[in-house]
Design an enzyme around this catalytic site. Structure first.
Site, PDB file in Angstrom:
ATOM      1  N   ASP A 136       0.823  -1.208   0.000  1.00 47.50           N
ATOM      2  CA  ASP A 136       0.000   0.000   0.000  1.00 47.50           C
ATOM      3  C   ASP A 136       0.860   1.262   0.000  1.00 47.50           C
ATOM      4  O   ASP A 136       0.399   2.339   0.397  1.00 47.50           O
ATOM      5  CB  ASP A 136      -0.921   0.020   1.231  1.00 47.50           C
ATOM      6  N   ASP A 289      -6.795  -6.879  14.335  1.00 47.83           N
ATOM      7  CA  ASP A 289      -6.380  -8.193  14.823  1.00 47.83           C
ATOM      8  C   ASP A 289      -7.220  -8.637  16.012  1.00 47.83           C
ATOM      9  O   ASP A 289      -7.696  -9.769  16.074  1.00 47.83           O
ATOM     10  CB  ASP A 289      -4.896  -8.180  15.192  1.00 47.83           C
TER      11      ASP A 289
END
Length: 442
Positions: A136, A289
């Site tokens: 990215d 996460d």
């Protein structure tokens, strides 16, 4: 009347109004202070004392359990079914499951070669391993370097793909989610995630994948982080001590007692079916996460932590990087708690006490521990002046505020709170000047 200047009339009138307003505000303060302000402050003190007691009890509990685990608990290889996967001349590599390795990156100029090289060196049949580099990066030069590195390893026979997106929607969670949409991923059973600065050993998959293969109720195998730059400066040494407690005690206790523990965001192997059942990656918070781990746990999946399986990584060695990391870790759980608390309470697959443990450990206690960093909450405010990198305006500003409070308490207080305030002022002032242990001797 003609001899009187109008300019003297307005200030006198204004001063009278000013004195009247000041008197009224003072009267309101005296009326509100006793019955309202003081009880609220006392309640805040009692809440802080209660949280400190809870933290003490948690530390004692963790200490007792970890001693019992080290003395009496069996190793994971004996507590779970574990059979190493060996090469078979007749079957070839077909007895190895297909594993996907995802490496999310963002402008990783210094470390991209380390993670790509380590992932390409994993001891696993090349036709059963797929590596995704999810880049990215916004720097065209970095993107070109990362792509060339992927092409270099691909020319050596490694099944590695370089993947970019048109935008950075969802950041890391969005990149991981996009990677799982590729058509070839449907042949993969497990996915390993490594951040750009993580370097797994060649036997990483052979030591972890068998737990997932032979225990279908396990969704995640989490490895421990090992820090290669822990001795770089005082700041990295302090971080190592804090994170060592997290891995050695908190993660070990959570795994050994079958209580909930979270995915650390990297150096973990997920069962792709568990990710899909839990709803996939979501970008609603900065702790994607923990979000995925909570949702998977609520659906009955089990997690396993392997303390002996270590992956090399790096710690933030500058105060700005450390502050940004801690801000993310501390604010994310609180935001996730607001979004998931009712889902946790209403869940019927998880026992009551496990729900209590999840809420307490990961949202109340976890957020409180993350808030120990003295400047993380302040990072929300913009910087007004551009000063040298070594100066931290937020810390200096808060030091000035604490100094004013300390002076006021010294002049008007009765309980000597100014001592604590001046000590905190010194702490923030030192941090503001950048004297926080990031100097690296040459």
């Amino acid at each position: 009347m003609d001899g009187v200047s109008p300019k003297f009339v307005l200030p006198e009138t204004f001063d009278g109004v000013k004195m009247e307003i000041t008197g009224q505000l003072g009267m309101i303060w005296e009326l509100v202070k006793g019955p309202v302000i003081v009880p609220l402050l006392q309640l805040a003190v009692y809440i802080c004392l209660l949280m400190s007691l809870m933290l003490l009890c948690e530390r004692v509990y963790m200490g007792i359990v970890i001693v019992l685990v080290k003395l009496f608990w069996k190793k994971p290889e004996k507590r779970y079914k574990f059979e190493p996967i060996h090469d078979d001349e007749e079957l070839g590599s077909s007895n190895f499951p297909v594993v996907l390795v995802q490496i999310p990156m963002f402008n990783e100029r210094e470390v991209y070669k380390l993670s790509i090289g380590a992932a390409s060196g994993l001891s696993w049949p090349s036709d059963r391993l797929v590596i995704q580099v999810l880049d990215d990066s916004t720097d065209p030069t970095v993107k070109q370097m990362v792509e060339m590195e992927c092409q270099r390893w691909a020319s050596k026979g490694i099944n590695i793909t370089y993947q970019i997106r048109e935008n950075r929607v969802g950041y890391k969670a969005g990149a991981l989610k996009e990677g799982l949409k590729r058509s070839y991923v449907k042949h993969c059973e497990y996915v390993v995630i490594f951040d750009a600065d993580f370097q797994p050993e060649p036997d990483f998959l052979r030591r972890s994948i068998p737990f997932l293969v032979h225990n279908p109720n396990i969704a995640l195998v989490q490895a421990r982080w090992r820090f290669v730059n822990s001795d770089e400066c005082l700041l990295t040494r302090m971080q190592e001590m804090s994170l060592d407690y997290h891995f050695t005690v908190e993660q070990e206790v959570g795994s050994s007692t079958h209580a909930f523990f979270g995915f650390n965001g990297t150096a973990g192997i997920w069962r792709i079916a568990a990710i899909n059942e839990a709803g996939g990656w979501k970008d609603r918070t900065t702790v994607e996460d923990m979000d995925l781990a909570v949702r998977a746990s609520l659906r009955g999946w089990k997690f396993l932590y392997l303390g002996d399986l270590q992956v090399k990584s790096e710690l933030p060695s500058t105060f700005r990087a450390f502050r940004f990391q801690q801000h993310r870790w501390s604010c994310g759980p609180a935001n996730l708690f607001r979004k998931m608390v009712m889902e946790i309470i209403r869940n019927k697959k998880v026992r009551f006490w496990k729900k209590v443990y999840v809420i307490y450990s990961f949202f109340f206690l976890g957020s409180g521990q993350g808030a120990k960093g003295n400047t993380k909450g302040l990072k929300k405010f913009p910087r007004i002046f551009k000063l040298p990198d070594r100066l931290n305006t937020l810390e200096l500003g808060f030091a000035a505020f604490l100094f004013v409070c300390g002076c006021y308490d010294y002049a008007h207080g009765k309980n000597n709170y100014f001592i604590y305030l001046f000590l905190q002022t010194m702490s923030f002032f030192i941090s503001g000047l950048g004297w926080i242990g990031t100097y690296v001797p040459s």
